[in-house]
Every structure is written in structure tokens, then in C-alpha cells.
Design a protein around this motif. Sequence first.
Motif, short mmCIF file in Angstrom:
data_model
loop_
_atom_site.label_atom_id
_atom_site.label_comp_id
_atom_site.label_asym_id
_atom_site.label_seq_id
_atom_site.Cartn_x
_atom_site.Cartn_y
_atom_site.Cartn_z
N LYS A 282 0.81 -1.21 0.00
CA LYS A 282 0.00 0.00 0.00
C LYS A 282 0.85 1.28 0.00
O LYS A 282 0.37 2.33 -0.40
N GLY A 283 2.09 1.17 0.46
CA GLY A 283 2.90 2.38 0.47
C GLY A 283 4.17 2.22 1.28
O GLY A 283 4.33 1.27 2.05
N ILE A 284 5.10 3.15 1.04
CA ILE A 284 6.33 3.21 1.83
C ILE A 284 6.25 4.44 2.72
O ILE A 284 5.98 5.55 2.24
N PHE A 285 6.48 4.24 4.02
CA PHE A 285 6.38 5.33 5.00
C PHE A 285 7.75 5.62 5.57
O PHE A 285 8.40 4.74 6.12
N LEU A 286 8.19 6.86 5.43
CA LEU A 286 9.56 7.23 5.81
C LEU A 286 9.58 7.92 7.17
O LEU A 286 8.82 8.86 7.40
N THR A 287 10.46 7.45 8.05
CA THR A 287 10.55 8.07 9.38
C THR A 287 11.31 9.38 9.33
O THR A 287 10.97 10.32 10.04
N HIS A 288 12.39 9.44 8.51
CA HIS A 288 13.14 10.69 8.38
C HIS A 288 14.08 10.60 7.19
O HIS A 288 14.15 9.57 6.53
N GLY A 289 14.81 11.70 6.92
CA GLY A 289 15.51 11.83 5.64
C GLY A 289 16.97 11.42 5.62
O GLY A 289 17.69 11.84 4.70
#
Lengths: 554, 554
Positions: free
Chosen positions: B67-74
Motif C-alpha cells: 500500500k505504500g512506503i512510510f519514511l521516518t526521516h531523511g
Amino acid sequence: MSRKPSKVKVIPLGGMQEIGKNMTVIEYKDEIIVIDSGLSFPEDEMLGIDIVIPDISYLIKNREKIKGIFLTHGHEDHIGALPYVLKKLDVPVYGAKLTIGLVEVKLKEHRLNNVSLNAIDPGDKIKTGNFEVEFIRVNHSIPDACALAITTGAGVIFHTGDFKIDYTPIDGKMMDFHRIAELGKKGVLLMMGESTNVERAGHTLSESLVGHTLDEIFSEADSRIIVATFASNLHRVQQIINAAHKNGRKVALSGRSMLNVVNVGTNLGYLDIPKDCFIELRDVNRYPDNEVVLITTGSQGEPLAALTRMASQEHRQIEIKQGDLVVFSAHPIPGNEKLVSRVINQLFERGAEVIYESLSEIHVSGHACQEELKLMHSLVKPKFFVPVHGEYRHLKQHMDLAIRLGMNPENTLTLTNGSVLELDKDSAKLAGKVSSGNILVDGLGVGDVGNIVLRDRKHLSEDGLMVVVVTISKSTGALVSGPDIISRGFVYVRESEDLMDKAKDVVKKSLESCESRNVREWSHLKNNIKDDLRNYLYEQTKRNPMILPIIMEA
Amino acid sequence: MSRKPSKVKVIPLGGMQEIGKNMTVIEYKDEIIVIDSGLSFPEDEMLGIDIVIPDISYLIKNREKIKGIFLTHGHEDHIGALPYVLKKLDVPVYGAKLTIGLVEVKLKEHRLNNVSLNAIDPGDKIKTGNFEVEFIRVNHSIPDACALAITTGAGVIFHTGDFKIDYTPIDGKMMDFHRIAELGKKGVLLMMGESTNVERAGHTLSESLVGHTLDEIFSEADSRIIVATFASNLHRVQQIINAAHKNGRKVALSGRSMLNVVNVGTNLGYLDIPKDCFIELRDVNRYPDNEVVLITTGSQGEPLAALTRMASQEHRQIEIKQGDLVVFSAHPIPGNEKLVSRVINQLFERGAEVIYESLSEIHVSGHACQEELKLMHSLVKPKFFVPVHGEYRHLKQHMDLAIRLGMNPENTLTLTNGSVLELDKDSAKLAGKVSSGNILVDGLGVGDVGNIVLRDRKHLSEDGLMVVVVTISKSTGALVSGPDIISRGFVYVRESEDLMDKAKDVVKKSLESCESRNVREWSHLKNNIKDDLRNYLYEQTKRNPMILPIIMEA
């Protein structure tokens, strides 16, 4: 006609990043003494190199002048190059009893006999030629470490060696404050001071602290205990033995250097082994787990050391099992952090409990921190000061420390390896350079690996190589057979057949183009092949393998 | 007939030594979400490798479910593999504004368009399929870092991401204690908690402390100031700018990533740049030394970074000069200590003053120490706990910490990358493994360098190679020409002619022996040559070069 008084020369001659770490030369009135003959371990980019030793061509050129080699202590970075040095120079060697004992083992391994080895006691003075060399006890992470006071007609040079100040040393033998104070009072021309821990505030803790921690850990454990430490740290080894004995445990030793050094230490009386305390490693499994302690090498995660092999289940006799308690009684040397961490991870994964420095006080440094350095400076009160045993950053900090203590900034200076400092009672100044550097030892080869070989190894290590073989006609220069291509370390060949086929086409075209331009000289052909293939491969892969074209004539 | 409620699966899927560092998969009711898509930097033994990314074959096989990729930080270890992942998977990406801004730069470099990038604000909840993913603000060494609370029918999974607790953050945006407390009160099924600093006692210091130190240093300096730090640490960059501005200095930026990140940060409003504060790097020399500050990359001693090139006098625009003040506002990442030290030495040697961590408080960590971890555990009060983002030693310590806080030892467990944890409200247990691992990226090649290629590179790096070419008669098998020998990275050939000549004799004898025994098969001939030559070379040099025999027929 008044003759000018002779000057004394000081030349740090060995060490890689660290100045004067492995060797120092003192020269006075056409006579030379040498302090230490140690090795360095290779930098990361010295691929395939085993050890690094100082370039002693200056000493070889002046071999007639050399009166002796004086050793401050028995660590590898101070004695490890001796076998190589003594193969070139026939000079007497002086050092404290344990130091000489460790040298003997080393020379035997290199089948070097007939060396004049002289064991002294701290406090002894050796008179040789125009020098008087006095050994003065200091504390360090090996017994029998000494500073050296070298008296010449130009003044006294005081070299601290590696040291720390331990008010409660394990063997009760404290640094000889009184003698150092006496020398300071009489007047020291130059101090050369070690700088390893100059960036650390405060005072190094006493070795005896570790004993208390070990005792605490041992008294609470009811599993097998494995302690990793440096073999040469005999005080540490003694404390592990004491803690084991006190808590009703037998001790087994593991690792070649551990066996060697403990053997020397026992024979020379540096270790006090309770009766029936030692058992053989192969017998460990015959005792209950809570009745044994293993002392092992491998505290630096060295790939071939005993503990590393236990952790990776490659040790013949010992297998790590659930509940084992492993203690790292050492600090990772800069550069070894990842190796150590890998072993710690493996030990945890096998179910062992692991105690290491960030969790407990199971190690102290062997080098003086800032407050100890200040005491040394204050006792010796030298006229001139040269920081040694450190990278440039450490020397700089040590010089600043001396200046903060009141030293005239003009009287303190940093040297590089090979630079000559000339001193008399009024002045210290640089007087040129002598040849110096690092000799790389690879297998049996001493100095046969240089920059070209290292550059090739680096190239090969990053992108591998491609060998191109073609046979061309002697008469016409046309391609008779090939091109054949062999690659290693470049791509996984079975999955790159297409790339390899196309690379052959590139070589063919390259040769055809040479033929059409009537280019026949082999070196030109080879360069053409190299250039065309390099461009093609880089474009396809963004890699640059080493390309070796081989041309055969038929 | 009652249907069993679905379980939720958790799979750490990426990271090298560190579990779940680069990627984590959450699976529920045949739907998948992915947390982070980061890269690792190669281990020492991964010769020639540029970066390492997670093996996502499990995701590719299940592409329809994602469903998607969720990024915690950069940071790179959380977004760096995205270009590679998105080339294989067409899925939407969610992250906070700055995170997405940094992803955009990265995708542009890889010429990836048409990716669905969704910038959220911390506090936002994304509903997708059977998941609700809530982004919760935490503090870290980059703005916009988030923890994730993932609500499924089986319960809430709370992933801390990388975090620290900063009571005085630079942007005033503290970790969202209230929301985390609220979630904890409602009940969290599983917490996945980062473990980087679990071995450090106490509490990480606030980023704002660094600002005070910088201000102090800047106010006392009257020379040029150069500060090295991570580009992505925009709070640090902001504080350097503030200290510069306050002390009447202009700021120039140096290093590609510094320019890139500051550009993104400024455009998105994460940096507050005083008017006329920035100047171009090429104009620095037009200002008095005490009116400029350079902010540069190279805090890790990276060989190609701007500061490293300045230190080695290879920078086009900036030359280090006597009196320059260089500040390392960063801690060396394990493994980089020697690189950093080398740059520090060079800077000192050029006459610069250098301030680094062991001398002053010019860096703080971005990761929670023990007391912060305890607070997080106490707020979240999860039923189950899985430590992540650490080597096994860290996971073990973090598990022990949780147990000391009162967690049932049976409810906390460590995973390895690829292992599947299956949870419902009553139980958490391992349920097999999925394919996982490290994909090595070398140039354009993704995954084409494996163990065989690395083993060859290692062999070549240690002892080099020797190519042996012989031409033998098609009819008789007798040697027609050669042997010719080419070696690279083995010995310095010009000084080893004798060894090379004797090596040729060895090959000749080897072939003669084959001929006399009527051994004609090429593979046998090659093996004979290899064995005989290997033995000879080892005996002579104690080295084992790679030997490549090439046989031509005439």
C-alpha cells in the motif's frame, strides 16, 4: 684556540603516523645509541602487508658509531623490529629483565643467535662510549617499563618511554619519583615525552581497580568465565589469576602469545601462580563450569585469535555455550572497533553474557592522561621539550600543555620522523633530515613491496581484472585466434556472458582499426585495446578493472 | 463457525549488522506497508562496493499487496535505497515535508519521475487499506523525524524511528509526548525501539548546547572559521549560521551535499537565513578572515569531501592557512576514526587550530541514551517489545533494559533481518523467514557482485596476481613458446628478475612432467602449473598470488 663544545643530536627514526614511536636515535661525538626497535601495524591502504618496520639505512650507513640499542619496554611497537634490525646491525641490546626475556623468544623464532642481550635492573646505569644511559622505573601496561636518562657532555636527555603513574601498582613497584625529581633538580636539557593520552583530562585509573572489578564479577558468576586481554599485560593476567583462585576456579590459557608470555613471565618471576591453579585447555571440559576461568588472546577481535575462533565456532577445543561469561579486559585499539564489535555480537548470539568496557570498569589505560603528564613535566623541568609517541594532533596538544605549564614556547618543538634536532645547553634547532621511512614486510619480503605494488593491489581490490589474450599473424598482423577473455573480481562471469561477448567485439574492432591504420607495434596495439576496452567497460558498468592485454604471434 | 482474527506480521527486512535499520515490513490481511528504504555503507571486506541496499525480492513477489512506503526521516540509511526500490515497485511514498524534499533530490539524480510522493505533517494519519499510519514528531539530528503508530485490526504497532528527546530543540518542536502517552494509555501491542545508544548511560544533551559552544568559540576567534558537519543536520547548520551572524561573519557553503541540503532546507522553510548572510565560496578571499565562516562537508574524513581536500591542499578554492580555526562538529562514525584523525593531523600541520569532540562540546548525539529509552518505554507501555536499529549487542542490552523496567521477558524478543514475527493480542511468535539479505551496488551493477567476486578481490588485494602464458604444440603437446609471466601487485618486478626467471623454470618443469606422463588435458595442465608455481612462490616469499595459467595451442 677554543674548541666548540659538541652538540647532541636527537632523531626520531621510526613510527608511522606516530612520531618516534618505534625508534629514536641519539648521537653525540660521533657515537650513536638507539632507543627501541619497534614495529607498526599496517594502515588500511597497505593491502596485504603484515608489519611495518623503520627504515634504518641511516643506522646501517653509520654502523661503526652505534654503541647499543636500549629498550624502554617489551611491547611490539618497541621491540618488534629487533629481529630485522639485528640481521643488519651487530650491536648489543640492553633492557630490563622481562623485556629481554620477551626479546629472546622473538629472536629464537627468527633463528637469530649470538646477539649480545643484556638484562638490567631499573636503576642501573650503562656507561658506553660518551653516553651514560640510566634506566628509571615507570608504570605501564607491561611490567619493567622504563624511562631513560641519557647523560652526554651536552646535557641530560630524558625520554619518558610509554608511562602512566600508578600509586597502587600490582607489583608494588611505583614509578621512581625520587630519581626523576633528583634529575630534574640537577637539570635536564631535553625531555622527550609520550603523548598517547594527552587528549584525556584527569588521571588514568590504577591497574588495581581492575582487580576489584574482576573479583566482583567472578564472585557473582556461576558459569564458565572467559577473559580476553593482552598477553603482555602480565599485571592484568596476574589479577585474573588472583580473582580466579580466590573464587575457587582453575585457570586455563588459550592462544599462542598468551602461552608464550605467561611462560616467560613465570620463569622470570613476574607471575605468582598458586599451586595447582593452572590446568590444560584440553581439560577444561572435565571441570564444572563454575570452577574454571579461561584467559585468552583475541581482545582486539583479531580474525585468527583464540577468542575470535571460539565465537565463530572454529576453535578446536572450546565452544561458546549458553551462559558463558566473556569479559573483554581491553580497549579496542583505534581501527579495531568493528572487529571487536563483531566478536561481541557473535558471543551474544551464542548465548554468552559479555562484559565490555562501555558496561563496566574492566580495563584501564597504560598511558598518562593530562594530570600525569603535568606531574612529569613539573618533576623533570626540562630546558627543552619535544613531544613524541603520538600523531601530530597529539604532539600539538602536548606542546600546548607544556606551554600552559610555563615552558617558553621557543623551547618546545615538534619533530617529524627523520628530522635532526641539534642541541647544546643554550639552543635546540633543526639541522636537516636523515633518510627515514616505513619498510613494508609482506611474508618473507622486507621492502620489496612499494608504492607500485600497493597501487596495483588497490586497483585490483576495487574492480578486479580482465586479461585479454589474442594471437595475431606474424606476417599480416591479422587476428588469428581469440580474443579470449578471463576476468576475476570484476563481475560474476556466468551472469555476464553478454558483456563478455561484447567486450570481445570491442577488442576485435580495436585490432581491426589498428590493422587498417597499419599500426603493428605491440605496445600500441596493447594501449589501443586497453583504451577501447576501458571506455566500453566503464560506460557499461561504471567500473575500471585492470586490463592486461596479452599478444601472441603465430 | 467463528473465523479466527487475523494476525499482524512484522519483518525487519534491511540493514547489515543492524537489524531493521534500513527497512521494515508490516503485513496484515494480505496488505503490506513498508517502513523506510535506506542504504548501508559497505563493510571493510566488501572491496570496491559503493553502497549496500536491502534484498527486496519478498516485496517484489508480493508487489500487489503493498500500500505504500512510510519514511521516518531523511537520513541515507532510511531513504537512500528508495531509487532502487522504486525502480522495481510502483508504490506511493509518504513522509514529512523535509524528508520528501530530500527524496525528490535523490529521485531527480536517478532520473525517476512519476513517483507518487506525499508530504505529510507530523500528526497526520494516513488511512490505506486496513492500516492507519500516524506520523508522530520525535527529535533527531535532522528536522521532521517521526515515529510511526500503525493501527491494524490486531492492535497498534509503535515504531520509534531514530529519536532522541530534546527539551530545548532548535525549532521549538519537541517530541509529541502527549500523543505518545495517549497511545500508550489506549494500549500498544508492539513497540519497535531504536537501540543505537543503549550502551550509553544518562541522557543525550540538547542540540541547543552546541549553539552556546559555537557562539563562545566564534566570539573569541579572530581568524577564519571552518565548521564541518553533516549537511542533513539542518539544526546544526542553523546554529552555525546564527553564531556567524551574531558575531558579524558571512557564511559560505562548501561541498555538494551541503549546497543541496541547505537549498532544500531553505526552500521548504527549515532554515532562517539572515539577509545578505550567505556569500559564494569563490568570494571568501575577498573578505577579511575574521568576517567569514565556511560550513563544509567532510566531518567524517571522507577522502573526496571538501574539508579533506582543503586539508590536503587539493581544493580548488580554499587553502588552509596558518591560524585558520577548524571545528569538527560531528562524532566519527565507527570505522571512520582513522580517516578523521588523518585530516585533523593535516590541518594542524598546515598551522590551523582544530577543535574536535574530545576537546570541546561541539557535538551531541541524535540518538536516545538509556534514560530517554526508559521514558519512551514507560510512555508507550507496549505489550510486546522488539529492539531494532542496532547490532545484536545493542538489541540484547535494549531487551535487558526493557526487562529491568518490568517487562515480561517472554514478551520481548530479538529478530534477525528476514525473520517474521506474528502477533495478535495474546501472543508474539516467530513464524519462519522470508528471503532477505544485502544487495551490493558497485557502479551501475546492482547485485552482480557476490561472494565469488569479493573473494577474488580479497585474494588479489593481498598478494596480487601472476598470469602465465604458454603455447604448446597441437600435435605433440610440447612447449612451443613461453612461458611468459606477467605479475601485478605481487612483487616489484624490476627487483625480482631472478624470482621471475625461476618461476618460468618451475612452469617448464611442470609441463615437462605432464608431457612425460602423457597428461594432455588443459584443465590438468593448468592445475599442475598452478600447484607447482604456488608451492614455489610460497616457499620463496610466503605469499600466495592468484595464478592464472593461459594455454595457447599452435
